[in-house]
Every structure is written in C-alpha cells, then in structure tokens.
Design a protein around this motif. Structure first.
Motif, PDB file in Angstrom:
ATOM      1  N   ALA A 145       0.826  -1.211   0.000  1.00  0.00           N
ATOM      2  CA  ALA A 145       0.000   0.000   0.000  1.00  0.00           C
ATOM      3  C   ALA A 145       0.859   1.258   0.000  1.00  0.00           C
ATOM      4  O   ALA A 145       0.573   2.226  -0.724  1.00  0.00           O
ATOM      5  CB  ALA A 145      -0.931   0.001   1.203  1.00  0.00           C
ATOM      6  N   HIS A 196       1.147   4.046  -2.914  1.00  0.00           N
ATOM      7  CA  HIS A 196       0.920   5.460  -2.564  1.00  0.00           C
ATOM      8  C   HIS A 196       2.079   6.320  -3.057  1.00  0.00           C
ATOM      9  O   HIS A 196       1.867   7.352  -3.716  1.00  0.00           O
ATOM     10  CB  HIS A 196       0.774   5.575  -1.047  1.00  0.00           C
ATOM     11  CG  HIS A 196       0.600   6.982  -0.554  1.00  0.00           C
ATOM     12  ND1 HIS A 196      -0.644   7.556  -0.371  1.00  0.00           N
ATOM     13  CD2 HIS A 196       1.511   7.938  -0.227  1.00  0.00           C
ATOM     14  CE1 HIS A 196      -0.499   8.801   0.054  1.00  0.00           C
ATOM     15  NE2 HIS A 196       0.811   9.053   0.159  1.00  0.00           N
ATOM     16  N   ALA A 243      -5.499  -5.513  -6.057  1.00  0.00           N
ATOM     17  CA  ALA A 243      -5.852  -4.482  -5.085  1.00  0.00           C
ATOM     18  C   ALA A 243      -6.520  -3.313  -5.782  1.00  0.00           C
ATOM     19  O   ALA A 243      -6.231  -3.007  -6.941  1.00  0.00           O
ATOM     20  CB  ALA A 243      -4.611  -4.002  -4.326  1.00  0.00           C
ATOM     21  N   GLN A 302      -7.014   0.810  -5.467  1.00  0.00           N
ATOM     22  CA  GLN A 302      -6.497   2.009  -4.805  1.00  0.00           C
ATOM     23  C   GLN A 302      -7.433   3.183  -5.103  1.00  0.00           C
ATOM     24  O   GLN A 302      -7.692   3.495  -6.264  1.00  0.00           O
ATOM     25  CB  GLN A 302      -5.089   2.352  -5.285  1.00  0.00           C
ATOM     26  CG  GLN A 302      -4.479   3.548  -4.536  1.00  0.00           C
ATOM     27  CD  GLN A 302      -3.212   4.060  -5.191  1.00  0.00           C
ATOM     28  OE1 GLN A 302      -3.231   4.500  -6.341  1.00  0.00           O
ATOM     29  NE2 GLN A 302      -2.100   3.993  -4.465  1.00  0.00           N
ATOM     30  N   THR A 351      -4.454   7.800   0.234  1.00  0.00           N
ATOM     31  CA  THR A 351      -4.896   6.676  -0.576  1.00  0.00           C
ATOM     32  C   THR A 351      -5.472   5.584   0.301  1.00  0.00           C
ATOM     33  O   THR A 351      -5.067   5.403   1.453  1.00  0.00           O
ATOM     34  CB  THR A 351      -3.747   6.095  -1.420  1.00  0.00           C
ATOM     35  OG1 THR A 351      -2.668   5.710  -0.563  1.00  0.00           O
ATOM     36  CG2 THR A 351      -3.258   7.116  -2.429  1.00  0.00           C
ATOM     37  N   TYR A 370      -6.107   1.511   0.119  1.00  0.00           N
ATOM     38  CA  TYR A 370      -5.663   0.311  -0.588  1.00  0.00           C
ATOM     39  C   TYR A 370      -6.493  -0.862  -0.077  1.00  0.00           C
ATOM     40  O   TYR A 370      -6.422  -1.218   1.092  1.00  0.00           O
ATOM     41  CB  TYR A 370      -4.177   0.113  -0.301  1.00  0.00           C
ATOM     42  CG  TYR A 370      -3.484  -1.030  -1.005  1.00  0.00           C
ATOM     43  CD1 TYR A 370      -2.807  -0.828  -2.208  1.00  0.00           C
ATOM     44  CD2 TYR A 370      -3.443  -2.296  -0.431  1.00  0.00           C
ATOM     45  CE1 TYR A 370      -2.118  -1.857  -2.827  1.00  0.00           C
ATOM     46  CE2 TYR A 370      -2.762  -3.342  -1.048  1.00  0.00           C
ATOM     47  CZ  TYR A 370      -2.098  -3.115  -2.240  1.00  0.00           C
ATOM     48  OH  TYR A 370      -1.408  -4.141  -2.857  1.00  0.00           O
TER      49      TYR A 370
END
Length: 269
Positions: free
Chosen positions: A123, A127, A189, A191, A203, A205
């Motif tokens: 994550a 980001h 994933a 985002q 963000t 995630y």
C-alpha cells in the motif's frame, strides 16, 4: 533457594492488559527479559491492542446501535479470544522447547503480522508511486465514480464503495486497479485516492479478505507516512498518507466505519 514463580497464560494476558499486581508484573518482566521470543509475541499483542484502541476509542464511547446483534458480537468476541489464546499457547510452547532461531519463532508466532506487513508495504509503495502524479494519478476519475466502483468491486469479487470523506475536507480524485502485491494470495488491489483543498493526498488500498479470515489491526509509520491497516471477513484495507497522526486517525476511523458497514455482512442491519 526460592524457585521462580511459574508464568501462566493468564499472567501473560494480564501483563498486556495491565491487570497484574506489582509482584506478578515484576515476575513476568523477569521472564520476558530472559525469553526474547515470548517478549516479541507480547509486543505484537500490545501493538494490536493499541491499534484497536486508536481506531475505535471514539466509537466505544457511543451508545450501542440497535442494528447490532449482541449474540453475534459475543460469538465474534469469543472467536478473537480463541485466536489470542492460540497465540499465547504457541509462544509458551516454543519458549519451553527452546526453539531459538529468532526469525523462525517470529514467523510461527506472527503469521497475521507477516501478511499485514506485506500488505502495508504494498500500500505504501503504491501510494508513493502515484500520489505525486498529476495527469495520471488515477485510471478512472471521480467523475465516473459509478463505473469505478463497479469495476473495482468486480475485480475484488466483493462490493465496495468509495468512502465519503467530505466531512474531513477530502474529495475523491478517482482510483485504479493494482496487481497483487508481495502477499500474493490476497489477489489484486483497488487504490482510491482522495485530495483536500491544500493538495494533500490520502490513498485507500483495498484487497479481498485474507485466506485465514482473521481480523488483525495494525498501524505503522513507513518512510515518514502513516499507514493504518485492518482486515475483516470480506476485505483488507490500508489507509496511507503523510499528514500528522491527529489528522490521519479520524480519516482512518471514518473509512473503516464506511467500508465495514457496507461490506461486512455481519454489520448489515
């Protein structure tokens, strides 16, 4: 010669929760000083307790909503207690048998931590990669929010929504689909990116649930950025930003509340 006081599972839990007498706490501390694997396991429990307190302290002070089924919550709590008991038993057995290799003990005692660490790292990496972009920060813009949510939900195989963070001054920029990160079994994933009036970006995630269906919580500072992670039976979620913790915490709580209420069938009224 006085024999040392035996350290029980109840004493380990009491040490984490601050429920021991001074003498008992001193005995446990002496035991932990001599047993680094057990000390590492208790440090993990303390971090998870602190993470849960950070996310849910304001909610805990609110009246219990009528839509929550007390019987269901009791069953869930017993499941968590059984998970904590398994961790404590594993720690005591490993220490008692003298399994010394530090990393080996770490991986046996902390499977959920390893998974959450990898998802947090993925994550934060995502980001860092996209948060500075201007023209290509997202694949699908907020102006096409309906398509974005449907697309990401289909790929994650769970219905999700884009949380409304307007009360905290953040508006949805858009989102994108990302390939599986270091923890491959979580699948692709999603985002989602948010921005406020001063161009600060946060963000979110999201992946499908972990195969273990456990519900860990964690918060870490990685590369100067705050990362708040949790998982339930439907999804995992990591909120990442470089805002100060007093600003990140209410954002993380709000996102957790909205995604949990909308995704987790156990929370539906």
């Amino acid at each position: 010669m006085t024999r040392p006081q035996p350290i029980t599972e109840a004493m380990l839990h009491g040490f984490v929760d601050g429920r021991l007498s001074p003498a008992e706490r001193a005995a446990v501390q002496t035991y932990l000083d001599a047993n680094p694997e057990a000390a590492a396991a208790l440090a993990l429990w303390q971090r998870q307790r602190d993470a849960i307190s950070t996310l849910y302290a304001p909610v805990a002070a609110e009246p219990v909503p009528n839509r929550l089924d007390p019987h269901r919550l009791a069953l869930r709590q017993r499941g968590r207690q059984r998970a904590w008991t398994r961790m404590a038993v594993a720690a005591v057995v490993l220490v008692g048998l003298g399994l010394g290799a530090g990393w080996y003990g770490h991986t046996l005692l902390q499977p959920e931590e390893s998974a959450s660490d990898m998802l947090i790292a993925s994550a934060v990496n995502a980001h860092n990669l996209y948060v500075k972009e201007s023209s290509h920060a997202v694949e699908v813009a907020a102006s096409d929010k309906g398509h974005l949510v449907t697309w990401l939900s289909n790929r994650l195989r769970h219905q999700i929504e884009a949380p409304d963070l307007s009360s905290q001054g953040f508006q949805l920029v858009g989102g994108r689909l990302l390939p599986p990160g270091a923890y491959q079994t979580s699948g692709p994933a999603a985002q989602l990116m948010y921005e406020n009036a001063t161009a600060d970006r946060v963000t979110v995630y999201v992946t499908a649930a972990l195969p273990t269906k456990d519900r860990p919580f964690a918060f870490e500072t990685v590369d100067g950025r705050e990362a708040y992670y949790w998982a339930n039976d439907a999804i995992t979620c990591t909120v990442v930003g470089d805002l100060p913790k007093p600003q990140m915490e209410p954002l993380a709580r709000l996102i957790n509340q909205q995604l949990t209420w909308r995704v987790d069938p156990g929370q539906r009224g």
